[in-house]
Scaffold this motif. Structure first.
Motif, PDB file in Angstrom:
ATOM      1  N   TYR A  85       0.838  -1.200   0.000  1.00 18.80           N
ATOM      2  CA  TYR A  85       0.000   0.000   0.000  1.00 18.80           C
ATOM      3  C   TYR A  85       0.874   1.251   0.000  1.00 18.80           C
ATOM      4  O   TYR A  85       0.641   2.190  -0.757  1.00 18.80           O
ATOM      5  CB  TYR A  85      -0.955   0.014   1.200  1.00 18.80           C
ATOM      6  CG  TYR A  85      -1.843   1.245   1.201  1.00 18.80           C
ATOM      7  CD1 TYR A  85      -2.961   1.306   0.380  1.00 18.80           C
ATOM      8  CD2 TYR A  85      -1.543   2.351   1.978  1.00 18.80           C
ATOM      9  CE1 TYR A  85      -3.767   2.430   0.346  1.00 18.80           C
ATOM     10  CE2 TYR A  85      -2.334   3.485   1.955  1.00 18.80           C
ATOM     11  CZ  TYR A  85      -3.450   3.518   1.138  1.00 18.80           C
ATOM     12  OH  TYR A  85      -4.243   4.640   1.096  1.00 18.80           O
ATOM     13  N   LEU A  86       1.898   1.244   0.849  1.00 19.77           N
ATOM     14  CA  LEU A  86       2.782   2.407   0.930  1.00 19.77           C
ATOM     15  C   LEU A  86       3.552   2.623  -0.378  1.00 19.77           C
ATOM     16  O   LEU A  86       3.949   3.746  -0.685  1.00 19.77           O
ATOM     17  CB  LEU A  86       3.747   2.258   2.103  1.00 19.77           C
ATOM     18  CG  LEU A  86       3.093   2.269   3.494  1.00 19.77           C
ATOM     19  CD1 LEU A  86       4.115   1.990   4.580  1.00 19.77           C
ATOM     20  CD2 LEU A  86       2.363   3.575   3.747  1.00 19.77           C
ATOM     21  N   ALA A  87       3.735   1.550  -1.151  1.00 15.34           N
ATOM     22  CA  ALA A  87       4.416   1.649  -2.438  1.00 15.34           C
ATOM     23  C   ALA A  87       3.476   2.106  -3.548  1.00 15.34           C
ATOM     24  O   ALA A  87       3.915   2.302  -4.674  1.00 15.34           O
ATOM     25  CB  ALA A  87       5.052   0.307  -2.799  1.00 15.34           C
ATOM     26  N   GLY A  88       2.169   2.263  -3.219  1.00 22.40           N
ATOM     27  CA  GLY A  88       1.247   2.808  -4.202  1.00 22.40           C
ATOM     28  C   GLY A  88       0.092   1.921  -4.622  1.00 22.40           C
ATOM     29  O   GLY A  88      -0.776   2.353  -5.383  1.00 22.40           O
ATOM     30  N   ALA A  89       0.047   0.668  -4.179  1.00 22.37           N
ATOM     31  CA  ALA A  89      -1.056  -0.218  -4.539  1.00 22.37           C
ATOM     32  C   ALA A  89      -2.361   0.300  -3.948  1.00 22.37           C
ATOM     33  O   ALA A  89      -2.380   0.883  -2.864  1.00 22.37           O
ATOM     34  CB  ALA A  89      -0.785  -1.636  -4.053  1.00 22.37           C
ATOM     35  N   SER A  90      -3.456   0.082  -4.668  1.00 25.71           N
ATOM     36  CA  SER A  90      -4.767   0.501  -4.160  1.00 25.71           C
ATOM     37  C   SER A  90      -5.273  -0.521  -3.146  1.00 25.71           C
ATOM     38  O   SER A  90      -4.828  -1.684  -3.137  1.00 25.71           O
ATOM     39  CB  SER A  90      -5.776   0.629  -5.300  1.00 25.71           C
ATOM     40  OG  SER A  90      -6.133  -0.658  -5.779  1.00 25.71           O
ATOM     41  N   ILE A  91      -6.202  -0.110  -2.325  1.00 30.02           N
ATOM     42  CA  ILE A  91      -6.787  -1.035  -1.349  1.00 30.02           C
ATOM     43  C   ILE A  91      -7.486  -2.168  -2.087  1.00 30.02           C
ATOM     44  O   ILE A  91      -7.381  -3.329  -1.699  1.00 30.02           O
ATOM     45  CB  ILE A  91      -7.742  -0.298  -0.382  1.00 30.02           C
ATOM     46  CG1 ILE A  91      -6.973   0.724   0.439  1.00 30.02           C
ATOM     47  CG2 ILE A  91      -8.444  -1.309   0.533  1.00 30.02           C
ATOM     48  CD1 ILE A  91      -7.848   1.596   1.335  1.00 30.02           C
ATOM     49  N   GLN A  92      -8.194  -1.851  -3.177  1.00 24.60           N
ATOM     50  CA  GLN A  92      -8.893  -2.896  -3.937  1.00 24.60           C
ATOM     51  C   GLN A  92      -7.901  -3.901  -4.522  1.00 24.60           C
ATOM     52  O   GLN A  92      -8.132  -5.107  -4.483  1.00 24.60           O
ATOM     53  CB  GLN A  92      -9.744  -2.293  -5.053  1.00 24.60           C
ATOM     54  CG  GLN A  92     -10.625  -3.331  -5.747  1.00 24.60           C
ATOM     55  CD  GLN A  92     -11.569  -4.038  -4.781  1.00 24.60           C
ATOM     56  OE1 GLN A  92     -12.393  -3.410  -4.140  1.00 24.60           O
ATOM     57  NE2 GLN A  92     -11.436  -5.348  -4.658  1.00 24.60           N
ATOM     58  N   GLY A 144      -9.078   8.105  -4.846  1.00 25.43           N
ATOM     59  CA  GLY A 144      -8.455   8.348  -6.134  1.00 25.43           C
ATOM     60  C   GLY A 144      -6.970   8.076  -6.082  1.00 25.43           C
ATOM     61  O   GLY A 144      -6.354   7.762  -7.083  1.00 25.43           O
ATOM     62  N   GLY A 145      -6.373   8.178  -4.885  1.00 28.18           N
ATOM     63  CA  GLY A 145      -4.973   7.830  -4.680  1.00 28.18           C
ATOM     64  C   GLY A 145      -4.004   8.603  -5.545  1.00 28.18           C
ATOM     65  O   GLY A 145      -4.238   9.738  -5.946  1.00 28.18           O
ATOM     66  N   VAL A 146      -2.908   7.961  -5.867  1.00 23.91           N
ATOM     67  CA  VAL A 146      -1.848   8.550  -6.670  1.00 23.91           C
ATOM     68  C   VAL A 146      -2.305   8.569  -8.133  1.00 23.91           C
ATOM     69  O   VAL A 146      -2.831   7.579  -8.622  1.00 23.91           O
ATOM     70  CB  VAL A 146      -0.544   7.738  -6.517  1.00 23.91           C
ATOM     71  CG1 VAL A 146       0.549   8.288  -7.404  1.00 23.91           C
ATOM     72  CG2 VAL A 146      -0.110   7.712  -5.070  1.00 23.91           C
ATOM     73  N   PRO A 147      -2.109   9.674  -8.840  1.00 26.04           N
ATOM     74  CA  PRO A 147      -2.498   9.715 -10.255  1.00 26.04           C
ATOM     75  C   PRO A 147      -1.819   8.613 -11.058  1.00 26.04           C
ATOM     76  O   PRO A 147      -0.748   8.142 -10.707  1.00 26.04           O
ATOM     77  CB  PRO A 147      -2.017  11.109 -10.721  1.00 26.04           C
ATOM     78  CG  PRO A 147      -1.895  11.899  -9.471  1.00 26.04           C
ATOM     79  CD  PRO A 147      -1.558  10.928  -8.384  1.00 26.04           C
ATOM     80  N   THR A 168       4.251  11.272  -7.457  1.00 26.21           N
ATOM     81  CA  THR A 168       3.969  11.298  -6.028  1.00 26.21           C
ATOM     82  C   THR A 168       4.258  12.647  -5.420  1.00 26.21           C
ATOM     83  O   THR A 168       3.966  12.869  -4.272  1.00 26.21           O
ATOM     84  CB  THR A 168       4.796  10.224  -5.287  1.00 26.21           C
ATOM     85  OG1 THR A 168       6.172  10.440  -5.567  1.00 26.21           O
ATOM     86  CG2 THR A 168       4.372   8.827  -5.712  1.00 26.21           C
ATOM     87  N   GLU A 169       4.861  13.550  -6.197  1.00 23.80           N
ATOM     88  CA  GLU A 169       5.172  14.885  -5.675  1.00 23.80           C
ATOM     89  C   GLU A 169       4.439  15.920  -6.499  1.00 23.80           C
ATOM     90  O   GLU A 169       4.087  15.696  -7.648  1.00 23.80           O
ATOM     91  CB  GLU A 169       6.683  15.146  -5.756  1.00 23.80           C
ATOM     92  CG  GLU A 169       7.495  14.214  -4.894  1.00 23.80           C
ATOM     93  CD  GLU A 169       8.985  14.504  -4.990  1.00 23.80           C
ATOM     94  OE1 GLU A 169       9.341  15.584  -5.495  1.00 23.80           O
ATOM     95  OE2 GLU A 169       9.766  13.652  -4.563  1.00 23.80           O
ATOM     96  N   ASP A 170       4.229  17.098  -5.920  1.00 17.91           N
ATOM     97  CA  ASP A 170       3.618  18.200  -6.659  1.00 17.91           C
ATOM     98  C   ASP A 170       4.540  18.626  -7.791  1.00 17.91           C
ATOM     99  O   ASP A 170       5.752  18.685  -7.638  1.00 17.91           O
ATOM    100  CB  ASP A 170       3.366  19.407  -5.736  1.00 17.91           C
ATOM    101  CG  ASP A 170       2.263  19.127  -4.734  1.00 17.91           C
ATOM    102  OD1 ASP A 170       2.289  19.779  -3.670  1.00 17.91           O
ATOM    103  OD2 ASP A 170       1.394  18.275  -4.984  1.00 17.91           O
ATOM    104  N   LEU A 223      -4.293   6.639   5.222  1.00 14.31           N
ATOM    105  CA  LEU A 223      -4.808   6.324   3.892  1.00 14.31           C
ATOM    106  C   LEU A 223      -4.735   7.539   2.972  1.00 14.31           C
ATOM    107  O   LEU A 223      -4.898   8.674   3.407  1.00 14.31           O
ATOM    108  CB  LEU A 223      -6.246   5.825   3.985  1.00 14.31           C
ATOM    109  CG  LEU A 223      -6.460   4.574   4.846  1.00 14.31           C
ATOM    110  CD1 LEU A 223      -7.922   4.159   4.812  1.00 14.31           C
ATOM    111  CD2 LEU A 223      -5.566   3.435   4.398  1.00 14.31           C
ATOM    112  N   ARG A 224      -4.492   7.250   1.693  1.00 14.10           N
ATOM    113  CA  ARG A 224      -4.479   8.300   0.680  1.00 14.10           C
ATOM    114  C   ARG A 224      -5.902   8.752   0.422  1.00 14.10           C
ATOM    115  O   ARG A 224      -6.851   8.003   0.647  1.00 14.10           O
ATOM    116  CB  ARG A 224      -3.877   7.755  -0.627  1.00 14.10           C
ATOM    117  CG  ARG A 224      -2.420   7.341  -0.496  1.00 14.10           C
ATOM    118  CD  ARG A 224      -1.856   6.907  -1.842  1.00 14.10           C
ATOM    119  NE  ARG A 224      -2.472   5.698  -2.371  1.00 14.10           N
ATOM    120  CZ  ARG A 224      -2.021   4.463  -2.161  1.00 14.10           C
ATOM    121  NH1 ARG A 224      -0.949   4.274  -1.413  1.00 14.10           N
ATOM    122  NH2 ARG A 224      -2.627   3.424  -2.691  1.00 14.10           N
ATOM    123  N   PRO A 225      -6.076   9.974  -0.101  1.00 14.22           N
ATOM    124  CA  PRO A 225      -7.429  10.415  -0.461  1.00 14.22           C
ATOM    125  C   PRO A 225      -8.005   9.518  -1.548  1.00 14.22           C
ATOM    126  O   PRO A 225      -7.250   8.873  -2.281  1.00 14.22           O
ATOM    127  CB  PRO A 225      -7.231  11.835  -0.982  1.00 14.22           C
ATOM    128  CG  PRO A 225      -5.817  12.197  -0.741  1.00 14.22           C
ATOM    129  CD  PRO A 225      -5.062  10.966  -0.369  1.00 14.22           C
TER     130      PRO A 225
END
Length: 122
Positions: A75-82, A110-113, A118-120, A106-108
């Motif tokens: 999850y911390l590496a970017g995987a979605s909960i689903q 929609g998560g990571v685009p 991962t950065e602005d 938890l990420r908002p």
């Protein structure tokens, strides 16, 4: 007022002994409900007495199963909960709860685009 409703019925020393015994029993694993029955008190009075004695109450309800190895890291590496739920054979709700119980923020929605940013970019 009579009996347990009367603050002077047992005397201050008796109340301190009961409070100390409540704390010991709670810290040994007894639940608030069990203590209320054991000491002839209401649930609310037992809970209030423990809080007044400085006890930090345990979370109510059963604790969940531990998160499977790799779930939190994925999850911390970017995987979605689903995606995690599918990969580990869990329901979405169980996977989410495991993350929360392990202190994962938890990420908002929609998560990571999708681009993996991962950065602005501003």
């Amino acid at each position: 007022m009579t009996g347990a409703d009367d603050p002077g019925a047992c005397g201050e020393e008796g109340e301190l002994e009961v409070a100390a015994e409540l704390v010991r029993a709670y810290e040994d694993g007894a639940t608030v409900t069990e203590l209320a029955a054991r000491f002839g008190m209401t649930y609310y009075k037992t809970r209030t007495s423990l809080l007044a004695a400085g006890v930090v109450l345990r979370q109510a309800g059963p604790t969940g199963a531990p998160a499977p190895p790799g779930l939190i890291e994925a999850y911390l590496a970017g995987a979605s909960i689903q995606d995690l739920a599918t990969k580990f054979g869990l329901s979405f709700g169980v996977a989410r709860r495991m993350l929360l119980q392990n202190g994962v923020r938890l990420r908002p929605q929609g998560g990571v685009p999708r681009g993996g940013a991962t950065e602005d970019s501003t």
